[in-house]
Scaffold this motif. Structure first.
Motif, short mmCIF file in Angstrom:
data_model
loop_
_atom_site.label_atom_id
_atom_site.label_comp_id
_atom_site.label_asym_id
_atom_site.label_seq_id
_atom_site.Cartn_x
_atom_site.Cartn_y
_atom_site.Cartn_z
N ARG A 27 0.63 -1.12 0.10
CA ARG A 27 0.42 0.34 0.02
C ARG A 27 0.91 1.81 -0.25
O ARG A 27 0.70 2.00 -0.65
CB ARG A 27 -1.01 -0.21 1.40
N LEU A 28 1.57 1.02 0.79
CA LEU A 28 2.83 2.19 0.57
C LEU A 28 3.43 2.71 -0.33
O LEU A 28 3.22 3.45 -1.23
CB LEU A 28 3.81 1.83 1.90
N GLU A 29 4.17 1.60 -1.27
CA GLU A 29 4.66 1.48 -2.46
C GLU A 29 3.84 2.44 -3.49
O GLU A 29 3.65 2.87 -3.82
CB GLU A 29 5.01 0.72 -2.77
N GLU A 30 2.33 2.26 -3.24
CA GLU A 30 1.98 3.00 -4.34
C GLU A 30 1.01 4.33 -3.94
O GLU A 30 0.45 5.53 -4.92
CB GLU A 30 0.19 2.07 -4.20
N GLU A 31 1.03 4.81 -2.72
CA GLU A 31 0.60 6.09 -2.10
C GLU A 31 2.20 6.82 -2.98
O GLU A 31 1.96 7.91 -2.91
CB GLU A 31 1.11 5.87 -0.24
N ARG A 33 3.60 6.39 -5.29
CA ARG A 33 3.88 6.61 -7.06
C ARG A 33 2.45 7.91 -7.28
O ARG A 33 2.80 8.89 -8.01
CB ARG A 33 2.81 5.28 -7.61
N THR A 34 1.65 7.48 -6.36
CA THR A 34 0.16 8.52 -6.39
C THR A 34 0.43 10.03 -5.94
O THR A 34 0.45 11.05 -6.46
CB THR A 34 -1.15 8.18 -5.72
N ASP A 35 1.23 9.99 -4.59
CA ASP A 35 1.55 11.33 -3.69
C ASP A 35 2.93 11.17 -3.34
O ASP A 35 2.89 10.82 -1.59
CB ASP A 35 -0.02 11.18 -2.96
N PRO A 36 3.83 10.88 -3.76
CA PRO A 36 4.80 11.07 -3.14
C PRO A 36 5.59 12.35 -2.25
O PRO A 36 5.55 12.61 -0.99
CB PRO A 36 5.99 10.87 -4.33
N THR A 37 5.11 13.26 -2.53
CA THR A 37 5.61 14.84 -1.31
C THR A 37 4.71 14.51 -0.20
O THR A 37 5.18 15.33 1.37
CB THR A 37 5.10 15.81 -2.45
N ASN A 62 16.93 2.86 -5.41
CA ASN A 62 16.20 2.95 -5.00
C ASN A 62 15.75 3.94 -3.54
O ASN A 62 14.84 4.48 -4.68
CB ASN A 62 15.37 1.49 -4.31
N ARG A 63 17.10 4.87 -3.24
CA ARG A 63 16.93 6.37 -2.87
C ARG A 63 16.73 7.41 -3.92
O ARG A 63 15.57 7.77 -4.25
CB ARG A 63 17.88 6.23 -2.32
N VAL A 64 17.45 6.81 -5.04
CA VAL A 64 17.26 8.00 -6.33
C VAL A 64 16.07 7.80 -6.69
O VAL A 64 15.19 9.01 -7.37
CB VAL A 64 18.95 7.48 -6.93
N ARG A 65 15.29 6.78 -6.94
CA ARG A 65 14.35 6.55 -7.91
C ARG A 65 13.32 7.26 -6.50
O ARG A 65 11.89 8.20 -7.36
CB ARG A 65 13.92 5.72 -7.86
N LEU A 66 13.48 7.25 -6.16
CA LEU A 66 12.10 7.67 -4.85
C LEU A 66 12.63 8.61 -4.80
O LEU A 66 11.57 9.60 -4.44
CB LEU A 66 12.20 7.48 -3.53
N GLN A 67 13.99 9.62 -4.67
CA GLN A 67 13.71 11.11 -4.55
C GLN A 67 13.58 11.21 -6.04
O GLN A 67 12.88 13.17 -5.59
CB GLN A 67 15.70 11.70 -4.53
N ASP A 68 13.74 11.38 -7.06
CA ASP A 68 13.38 11.98 -8.42
C ASP A 68 11.51 11.39 -8.48
O ASP A 68 11.50 12.34 -8.71
CB ASP A 68 14.15 11.28 -9.20
N LEU A 69 10.88 11.05 -7.69
CA LEU A 69 9.51 10.73 -7.56
C LEU A 69 9.09 11.90 -6.76
O LEU A 69 7.68 12.49 -7.53
CB LEU A 69 9.51 9.78 -7.44
#
Length: 366
Positions: A27-31, A33-37, A62-69
């Protein structure tokens, strides 16, 4: 005041069912992607040696991926955590610089990610004391991860800092009101301590309006890479290929990596873990499926596989290594970046500590 020893609450300091943690993580991974901030992530590393390929494919990319999201990222240089199981070495300043160079070279951007050092954030460390009052000795003593880490470090006796390490980690996470912590299954007991501390603090001191969020685990699906000796790749085992390794060093390390007696190369992690590890490393670097890589090598045997892996690693990390070499030669810039991150983290920690003092009725200012 209620005492945790006498007042068990939902979520005792035990590892919750892995199925529940997996569902929460999905569920968190989906959140994210949809509302990263809407989320803040806390992660980090101890400056105890150079980061390696296992770190890169396991966490760094993965840190870079999430940062860029757009996730709000906080990356901890966990220098205080180095003394949970060892002395603080004279090389620590250089080790911190090296860790910063590793971070920046792989794409962690200090304009979007707060990089800070444990020892420099006094407000964060002050949270450790009230947080200790939220847990009992018996509860901390049940944490299996601390016992495992003490045994792995070869310590005859557990230090007080190691024993209370999960509480210190809770301060790391909650000072910035972190909602996301990327962990493996073995770290779930640590994170459960942070969740329980947040829950108990809220109930005890802020019952009408939840002050601390309960952080959730983002369980890693990253592959586990073995070192050149067939064991898990680790800084302490001297079996790792560092991000900073040269092309020649990489070739030398991979030339002595374990394989097996069967010539034809297949991808079979269960029956052929050493060969499959090399296939997987090549596949990760080439962004291909490991089965396809194994089929390509086929009857070429271990020598052909090692040549392919060496070329793939050196090509994949060529630009990262070049960037890192430039960064490590500009230590003043590295220190400026860390100082800026420390300043931002300190502002957040001081604000959190001020709120905690107010809620705990220990704010005696005018």
């Amino acid at each position: 005041m209620d005492h945790p020893e006498n007042n068990a609450v939902d979520g005792e300091l035990t590892d919750r069912s892995f199925a529940d943690a997996e569902a929460r993580s999905a569920r968190l991974e989906e959140e994210l992607r949809t509302d990263p901030t809407a989320h803040r992530m806390l992660t980090g590393d101890r400056p105890t040696g150079p980061l390696h390929l296992g770190h890169y494919f396991g966490t760094l990319r993965n840190r870079v991926r999430l940062q860029d999201l757009g996730v709000q990222m906080f990356v901890l240089v966990a220098d205080y955590q180095t003394i949970t199981d060892r002395d603080s070495p004279r090389s620590l300043p250089e080790d911190v610089d090296a860790l910063l160079a590793d971070y920046l070279s792989v794409g962690i951007d200090p304009e979007h990610t707060t990089i800070f050092a444990h020892s420099q954030i006094s407000g964060l460390n002050q949270l450790f004391l009230p947080f200790l009052s939220m847990v009992s000795v018996a509860e901390l003593n049940r944490n299996p991860t601390v016992k495992d880490e003490t045994a792995a470090a070869g310590q005859a006796a557990m230090s007080g800092l190691m024993f209370t390490y999960p509480v210190h980690q809770a301060a790391d996470i909650l000072f910035c009101k972190g909602t996301v912590v990327p962990v493996g299954k073995d770290q779930l007991p640590h994170l459960e301590v942070a969740r329980v501390i947040a829950r108990r603090f809220n109930r005890r001191y802020s019952p009408k309006r939840r002050y601390f969020p309960e952080p959730a685990a983002l369980l890693s699906e990253a592959p586990v890479l073995l070192g050149t000796d067939g064991q898990k790749m680790s800084k302490s085992r001297n079996n790792a290929i560092a991000l900073s390794a040269t092309a020649d060093e990489t070739a030398r390390l991979l030339s002595r990596a374990k394989t097996d007696a069967e010539r034809h190369i297949t991808y079979d992690p269960v029956s052929r873990p050493d060969v499959s590890n090399l296939v997987l490393l090549a596949a990760l670097c080439l962004e291909r499926q490991p089965e396809a890589v194994a089929e390509e090598v086929g009857a070429g045997g271990a020598a052909a596989l090692k040549r392919l892996v060496t070329e793939a690693v050196n090509e994949r990390f060529r630009d990262i290594r070049k960037q890192r070499a430039e960064l490590i030669n500009d230590r003043a810039q590295l220190r400026r970046i860390l100082a800026a991150g420390n300043e931002r983290a300190a502002e957040i920690a001081d604000a959190t500590l001020a709120d905690v003092k107010r809620l705990m009725h220990t704010d005696y200012g005018s």
